[in-house]
Write a protein that holds these residues in place. Structure first.
Motif, short mmCIF file in Angstrom:
data_model
loop_
_atom_site.label_atom_id
_atom_site.label_comp_id
_atom_site.label_asym_id
_atom_site.label_seq_id
_atom_site.Cartn_x
_atom_site.Cartn_y
_atom_site.Cartn_z
N ARG A 297 1.22 2.79 1.11
CA ARG A 297 0.73 2.92 -0.26
C ARG A 297 -0.76 3.18 -0.38
O ARG A 297 -1.23 3.60 -1.43
CB ARG A 297 1.05 1.64 -1.04
CG ARG A 297 2.46 1.66 -1.60
CD ARG A 297 2.74 0.45 -2.45
NE ARG A 297 4.11 0.01 -2.21
CZ ARG A 297 4.45 -0.88 -1.29
NH1 ARG A 297 3.54 -1.45 -0.57
NH2 ARG A 297 5.70 -1.21 -1.11
N SER A 298 -1.53 2.93 0.66
CA SER A 298 -2.98 3.05 0.51
C SER A 298 -3.61 3.42 1.85
O SER A 298 -2.92 3.57 2.85
CB SER A 298 -3.55 1.72 0.00
OG SER A 298 -4.94 1.83 -0.22
N THR A 299 -4.92 3.60 1.83
CA THR A 299 -5.66 3.84 3.06
C THR A 299 -6.84 2.87 3.08
O THR A 299 -7.21 2.32 2.04
CB THR A 299 -6.23 5.27 3.11
OG1 THR A 299 -7.23 5.38 2.07
CG2 THR A 299 -5.19 6.33 2.90
N LEU A 300 -7.45 2.70 4.24
CA LEU A 300 -8.62 1.82 4.32
C LEU A 300 -9.75 2.40 3.46
O LEU A 300 -10.51 1.66 2.83
CB LEU A 300 -9.07 1.66 5.77
CG LEU A 300 -8.17 0.78 6.64
CD1 LEU A 300 -8.60 0.82 8.10
CD2 LEU A 300 -8.17 -0.66 6.14
N ALA A 301 -9.85 3.74 3.41
CA ALA A 301 -10.91 4.36 2.60
C ALA A 301 -10.73 4.02 1.12
O ALA A 301 -11.69 3.71 0.41
CB ALA A 301 -10.91 5.88 2.79
N MET B 161 -9.88 5.40 8.89
CA MET B 161 -10.19 5.19 7.49
C MET B 161 -9.27 5.93 6.53
O MET B 161 -8.88 5.43 5.49
CB MET B 161 -11.64 5.62 7.18
CG MET B 161 -12.69 4.69 7.72
SD MET B 161 -12.67 3.06 6.96
CE MET B 161 -13.43 3.39 5.38
N ARG B 162 -8.94 7.17 6.89
CA ARG B 162 -8.18 7.99 5.93
C ARG B 162 -6.70 8.10 6.26
O ARG B 162 -5.97 8.84 5.62
CB ARG B 162 -8.82 9.38 5.84
CG ARG B 162 -10.11 9.35 5.05
CD ARG B 162 -10.77 10.70 4.95
NE ARG B 162 -11.27 11.13 6.25
CZ ARG B 162 -11.04 12.32 6.77
NH1 ARG B 162 -10.33 13.20 6.11
NH2 ARG B 162 -11.54 12.64 7.95
N VAL B 163 -6.25 7.38 7.32
CA VAL B 163 -4.84 7.46 7.68
C VAL B 163 -4.01 6.76 6.61
O VAL B 163 -4.24 5.61 6.28
CB VAL B 163 -4.56 6.80 9.04
CG1 VAL B 163 -3.08 6.87 9.38
CG2 VAL B 163 -5.37 7.47 10.12
N PRO B 164 -3.02 7.46 6.05
CA PRO B 164 -2.23 6.83 4.99
C PRO B 164 -1.27 5.78 5.53
O PRO B 164 -0.53 6.04 6.46
CB PRO B 164 -1.46 8.00 4.37
CG PRO B 164 -1.57 9.12 5.34
CD PRO B 164 -2.66 8.85 6.31
N GLY B 165 -1.32 4.59 4.93
CA GLY B 165 -0.25 3.62 5.13
C GLY B 165 0.82 3.94 4.10
O GLY B 165 0.83 5.04 3.53
N ASP C 229 1.69 -0.64 11.24
CA ASP C 229 0.39 -1.11 11.70
C ASP C 229 -0.71 -0.70 10.72
O ASP C 229 -1.63 -1.48 10.44
CB ASP C 229 0.09 -0.57 13.11
CG ASP C 229 1.06 -1.13 14.15
OD1 ASP C 229 1.54 -2.26 13.96
OD2 ASP C 229 1.36 -0.43 15.14
N MET C 230 -0.59 0.52 10.18
CA MET C 230 -1.56 0.95 9.15
C MET C 230 -1.45 0.04 7.94
O MET C 230 -2.45 -0.34 7.34
CB MET C 230 -1.31 2.40 8.73
CG MET C 230 -1.86 3.48 9.63
SD MET C 230 -3.52 3.24 10.25
CE MET C 230 -4.46 3.00 8.75
N ASP C 231 -0.20 -0.29 7.57
CA ASP C 231 0.01 -1.20 6.43
C ASP C 231 -0.65 -2.55 6.69
O ASP C 231 -1.21 -3.17 5.77
CB ASP C 231 1.52 -1.39 6.18
CG ASP C 231 2.14 -0.14 5.55
OD1 ASP C 231 1.38 0.71 5.06
OD2 ASP C 231 3.38 -0.02 5.57
N ALA C 232 -0.59 -3.00 7.94
CA ALA C 232 -1.21 -4.28 8.28
C ALA C 232 -2.73 -4.19 8.09
O ALA C 232 -3.35 -5.08 7.51
CB ALA C 232 -0.88 -4.67 9.72
N PHE C 233 -3.32 -3.09 8.54
CA PHE C 233 -4.78 -2.94 8.39
C PHE C 233 -5.17 -2.99 6.91
O PHE C 233 -6.15 -3.62 6.53
CB PHE C 233 -5.27 -1.61 9.00
CG PHE C 233 -4.99 -1.47 10.48
CD1 PHE C 233 -4.93 -2.61 11.29
CD2 PHE C 233 -4.80 -0.22 11.07
CE1 PHE C 233 -4.68 -2.49 12.66
CE2 PHE C 233 -4.54 -0.10 12.42
CZ PHE C 233 -4.47 -1.23 13.22
#
Lengths: 361, 336
Positions: free
Chosen positions: A101-105, A95-99, A73-77
């Motif tokens: 490979r990346s984060t929203l931040a 914002m800072r939750v790691p997917g 779900d984080m990856d989807a965001f």
């Protein structure tokens, strides 16, 4: 709630009296789980662990919506943030939750349009003002949040907001409690049940779980006196060998809950299976948009079908959420995983147990 | 530095900001003045001791209850200089203005700056104005720098706290952060909370000119009281014990923090100082602070201890103990 009300419940003398009483009645070693992340924070902030008898262990359960949000779900965001002309709207904690490979931040720092909102109505306002763009709302949360999201969808229909959609990673509390009780190795002597969630669900929502597992359960508010009262009652139930489902937050929680909120929630959403981070799939523990509202489903709108991904190696968030481990048992805690460089979501959210341990102990 | 790009966290004033400073900035600029890591640098020029400080202001929104970016920018630098034990004298102003800002808005901001400087008794003696295309800045950013004179025999630094010191805070905490938040887009709520932005130089002058032996002065701005106490605990290698019941916090501020999931210990202040003085001088220092117009609600909030150097402990109202850590990342609202 008036401020005086809060002050009253923070009455230090009352709290100290409860602590004395807890020490008087406590004989057995007990493991009590607070299910809600707001409880976890409050317990740390007021130093509640430090005043309890040694035999009482508090476990932090799967009640922080950010912490239980699955990696996919984080990856989807993150994927939405990379789509051209998309504005991603999210609660700040994500914002800072790691997917994977990346984060929203990080996406924001790379130029993506990611905006922190405080409610879905802020996201709707952004959609109104940006008709030429698509606005996606990252919908995470429990029964407390879901009715507001449902109301937002109904508002979107009324206003014919075609450029608005949500990605629903909502979760339901009672099925998670049942799943916990079914998990091998889990040993819990009582639940401190969430106050805010129970305002919506009512006491009755826990009846089935309580009857099936015969486990002491007390609904609690968030002031130190509320939490200490719940702890005292759980100890009393255990010492007397008389489990009960009690409501120690009667000033806000009723038996039936908030009927109107539940009705709006069930009008827009239907129950589905959901993946909880670290725990896995729990049947009937999520909520997805009903068929009639699918045009608001961002995953369908953007054809986003994220693969399931393994969680980071060594991250014990799942076991911590189930009370099988404490953050101290995780090899990454305070080494690779800190609030500045979080590996798992329990270290990111202000309500995550690892972040709370890191900050306050 | 683990990140490849600068994130908003790097500007939070908390742990990530500190890491940026110690890992990248300090090693490149290394010198004895910077290494002290006080609010301003203390300079010795041919026997005259001066304090020099700079700060940039990017607050959003630029107008908020009780103030605006202009008076904030003037008071902020005045306070940074005052926290070196100095008497602020001269200030510079750098304006970075976004194309399209109404002239009337700029005038209002400049008028507040003039008033703030006059009230504090400092002069704005030099400056610079730049205008950037729309979207390249947000309305207006302001940098102020300033210098002040440190009276002889004054030695105030975050490195000077010693076990036995009492810790005084000059009034209610978290007012500024909550006032700004209350007027921020998307989060407008009614409150009568106003910024505490104020010049503290007269309070400091009275303190350092008294016979109280002032060890540390610091204004707990970004990162809040919790972060500032940690900075001093690390600089002075001492422990601290804070009494929750003696922390002055307005009811409305406490209530707003409850609702939004914030800890008032990490919310910014713009018109408060903390002072560390030996126990024998504590009562007198408290009275001096309370006599100042911006110090009426001052309280003694805790002690410096020998135990656990570098750590700050809060003795909670219910009789518990917990650590007050430095702010980690920006405070974010709870979502359930």
């Amino acid at each position: 709630m008036s401020l005086k009300y809060i002050e009253e419940y923070r009455d230090a003398l009352l709290a100290r009296g409860l602590v004395k009483k807890i020490h008087l009645v406590s004989k057995k070693n007990l493991r009590l789980m607070e299910v809600c992340g707001t409880h976890t924070t409050s317990i740390f902030r007021h130093g509640i662990r430090s005043v309890l008898p040694e035999g009482i262990t508090l476990l932090s359960g799967p009640g922080c919506p950010v912490c239980v949000t699955a990696q996919r779900d984080m990856d989807a965001f993150v994927a939405f943030a990379r789509v051209k002309n998309v504005i991603v709207t999210t609660f700040g904690d994500l914002m800072r939750v790691p997917g994977s490979r990346s984060t929203l931040a990080r996406e924001k720092a790379s130029g993506a349009d990611v905006r922190i909102v405080y409610s879905i109505s802020d996201a709707l306002a952004i959609a109104r003002e940006n008709k030429a763009k698509e606005v996606v709302f990252c919908a995470v949360g429990f029964e407390t949040t879901i009715p507001t999201i449902a109301a937002g969808i109904l508002m979107g229909i009324k206003e014919k907001l075609d450029n608005f959609s949500i990605y629903s990673a909502h979760k339901l509390t009672p099925p998670a409690l049942a799943a916990l009780m079914e998990t091998e190795g889990v040993s819990i002597d009582g639940f401190i049940l969430p106050g805010h969630v129970s305002v919506i669900t009512g006491t009755r929502a826990y009846q089935d779980t309580f009857e099936k597992y015969d486990i002491p359960s007390v609904i609690a508010g968030f002031e130190p006196v509320d939490i200490l009262t719940a702890i005292l009652r759980l100890i009393q139930q255990n010492e007397a060998g008389a489990p009960a489902l009690e409501n120690a937050y009667a000033r806000a929680v009723s038996d039936a809950g908030n009927e109107k909120a539940k009705q709006i929630m069930n009008q827009v959403f239907e129950i589905c299976d959901a993946t909880w981070r670290g725990i896995g799939q729990i049947p009937s523990s999520g909520m997805q948009l009903k068929q009639a509202f699918k045009k608001f489903d961002a995953a369908i709108k953007f054809g986003m079908d994220m693969p399931d991904v393994p969680e980071p190696k060594g991250c014990a968030c799942g076991e911590i959420l189930m009370g099988l481990k404490t953050p101290y048992d995780c090899a990454l805690y305070k080494t690779k995983c800190t609030p500045m460089t979080p590996v798992g979501p329990c270290m990111v959210s202000s309500e995550g147990s690892c972040a709370a341990f890191y900050r306050y102990s | 530095m683990t990140e490849e790009k600068i994130l908003l966290d790097h500007g939070s004033g908390g742990k990530v900001s500190h890491a940026l400073f110690s890992d990248m900035i300090l090693p490149l600029f290394e010198n004895p003045e910077l290494s002290k890591q006080d609010d301003g640098a203390t300079l010795d020029i041919d026997g005259t001791k001066l304090a020099f400080s700079t700060d940039s202001y990017v607050v959003d929104p630029i107008f908020f209850p009780g103030g605006n970016i202009g008076d904030l920018a003037v008071n902020g630098t005045i306070n940074d200089i005052a926290m070196c034990g100095a008497i602020p004298r001269f200030i510079s102003v750098g304006l970075i203005i976004e194309e399209g800002l109404p002239v009337k808005t700029l005038k209002t901001i400049l008028e507040s700056m003039a008033r703030a400087a006059q009230k504090a008794g400092v002069r704005i003696v030099t400056g610079d104005t730049k205008v950037v295309p729309q979207g390249k800045a947000d309305k207006i950013f302001i940098n102020t720098s300033g210098i002040g004179v440190i009276p002889p025999h004054t030695d105030v630094s975050g490195c000077n706290a010693v076990p036995g010191d009492k810790i005084i805070v000059s009034g209610t905490i978290a007012d500024h952060g909550i006032a700004v938040l209350s007027s921020r887009e998307g989060l407008q709520f009614d409150s009568n909370i106003q910024t505490d932005s104020a010049p503290l130089n007269k309070m400091v002058q009275s303190l350092v000119q008294s016979d109280c032996d002032v060890h540390v002065l610091r204004d707990p701005t970004r990162g809040g009281l919790g972060t500032t106490l940690n900075e001093i605990a690390a600089q002075s290698r001492v422990g601290m014990k804070i009494d929750e019941l003696s922390l002055p916090i307005r009811g409305a501020v406490r209530g707003t923090c409850e609702l939004l999931g914030f800890d008032p210990l990490y919310i910014a202040n713009e018109g408060k100082l903390i002072a560390f003085v030996p126990e024998r001088d504590a009562q007198k220092a408290l009275e001096i602070i309370q006599q100042d117009e911006f110090g009426k609600e001052a309280m003694i909030i805790g002690d410096v201890t020998r135990e656990d150097p570098g750590s700050v402990f809060l003795h909670t109202a219910i009789g518990g103990v917990r650590i007050i850590d430095m702010l980690t990342g920006d405070q974010l609202p709870r979502i359930c």
